[in-house]
Write a protein that holds these residues in place. Sequence first.
Motif, mmCIF file in Angstrom:
data_model
loop_
_atom_site.group_PDB
_atom_site.id
_atom_site.type_symbol
_atom_site.label_atom_id
_atom_site.label_comp_id
_atom_site.label_asym_id
_atom_site.label_seq_id
_atom_site.Cartn_x
_atom_site.Cartn_y
_atom_site.Cartn_z
ATOM 1 N N ILE A 152 22.707 38.652 22.461
ATOM 2 C CA ILE A 152 21.532 38.271 23.249
ATOM 3 C C ILE A 152 20.285 38.928 22.675
ATOM 4 O O ILE A 152 19.244 38.283 22.521
ATOM 5 N N ALA A 153 20.382 40.204 22.338
ATOM 6 C CA ALA A 153 19.240 40.918 21.761
ATOM 7 C C ALA A 153 18.777 40.236 20.478
ATOM 8 O O ALA A 153 17.570 40.062 20.267
ATOM 9 N N ARG A 154 19.707 39.831 19.629
ATOM 10 C CA ARG A 154 19.340 39.137 18.393
ATOM 11 C C ARG A 154 18.659 37.809 18.700
ATOM 12 O O ARG A 154 17.657 37.456 18.084
ATOM 13 N N GLU A 155 19.191 37.054 19.666
ATOM 14 C CA GLU A 155 18.601 35.759 20.036
ATOM 15 C C GLU A 155 17.171 35.930 20.548
ATOM 16 O O GLU A 155 16.314 35.092 20.304
ATOM 17 N N LEU A 156 16.929 37.016 21.282
ATOM 18 C CA LEU A 156 15.604 37.266 21.852
ATOM 19 C C LEU A 156 14.685 38.023 20.896
ATOM 20 O O LEU A 156 13.522 38.254 21.228
ATOM 21 N N CYS A 157 15.231 38.422 19.756
ATOM 22 C CA CYS A 157 14.468 39.203 18.760
ATOM 23 C C CYS A 157 13.932 40.505 19.357
ATOM 24 O O CYS A 157 12.758 40.869 19.179
ATOM 25 N N VAL A 158 14.802 41.199 20.095
ATOM 26 C CA VAL A 158 14.462 42.502 20.661
ATOM 27 C C VAL A 158 15.584 43.476 20.320
ATOM 28 O O VAL A 158 16.685 43.071 19.931
ATOM 29 N N SER A 159 15.319 44.755 20.504
ATOM 30 C CA SER A 159 16.364 45.753 20.267
ATOM 31 C C SER A 159 17.346 45.733 21.434
ATOM 32 O O SER A 159 17.046 45.246 22.532
ATOM 33 N N LEU A 160 18.515 46.281 21.194
ATOM 34 C CA LEU A 160 19.520 46.364 22.241
ATOM 35 C C LEU A 160 19.005 47.219 23.397
ATOM 36 O O LEU A 160 19.249 46.911 24.566
ATOM 37 N N ASN A 161 18.255 48.278 23.085
ATOM 38 C CA ASN A 161 17.690 49.121 24.139
ATOM 39 C C ASN A 161 16.703 48.348 25.006
ATOM 40 O O ASN A 161 16.661 48.538 26.222
ATOM 41 N N THR A 162 15.908 47.476 24.400
ATOM 42 C CA THR A 162 14.973 46.649 25.170
ATOM 43 C C THR A 162 15.741 45.705 26.083
ATOM 44 O O THR A 162 15.376 45.534 27.254
ATOM 45 N N LEU A 163 16.805 45.106 25.575
ATOM 46 C CA LEU A 163 17.638 44.237 26.406
ATOM 47 C C LEU A 163 18.220 45.022 27.576
ATOM 48 O O LEU A 163 18.230 44.537 28.707
ATOM 49 N N ARG A 164 18.678 46.215 27.319
ATOM 50 C CA ARG A 164 19.245 47.045 28.386
ATOM 51 C C ARG A 164 18.186 47.390 29.433
ATOM 52 O O ARG A 164 18.482 47.413 30.632
ATOM 53 N N THR A 165 16.959 47.637 29.001
ATOM 54 C CA THR A 165 15.870 47.922 29.940
ATOM 55 C C THR A 165 15.598 46.703 30.813
ATOM 56 O O THR A 165 15.468 46.820 32.035
#
Length: 61
Positions: free
Chosen positions: A21-34
């Motif tokens: 999901i993080a890759r699809e959204l072009c964000v870091s895994l930490n950002t996805l977790r936030t």
Amino acid sequence: MSERELHVLRFLATELTGPQIARELCVSLNTLRTHSRHIFGKLNVHSRSVAVSHAAQLGLI
């Protein structure tokens, strides 16, 4: 809930893993977790599956 959080929530309802999901959204895994933490807090839940179920009941996804 913000537009971005709704977008993340729709991805949480899929079979994709967090890193995917993080890759699809072009964000870091930490950002996805936030984003996920904020979504869980707003829905008053503690897990991805319950968040998706609750969001579906509310018509968010």
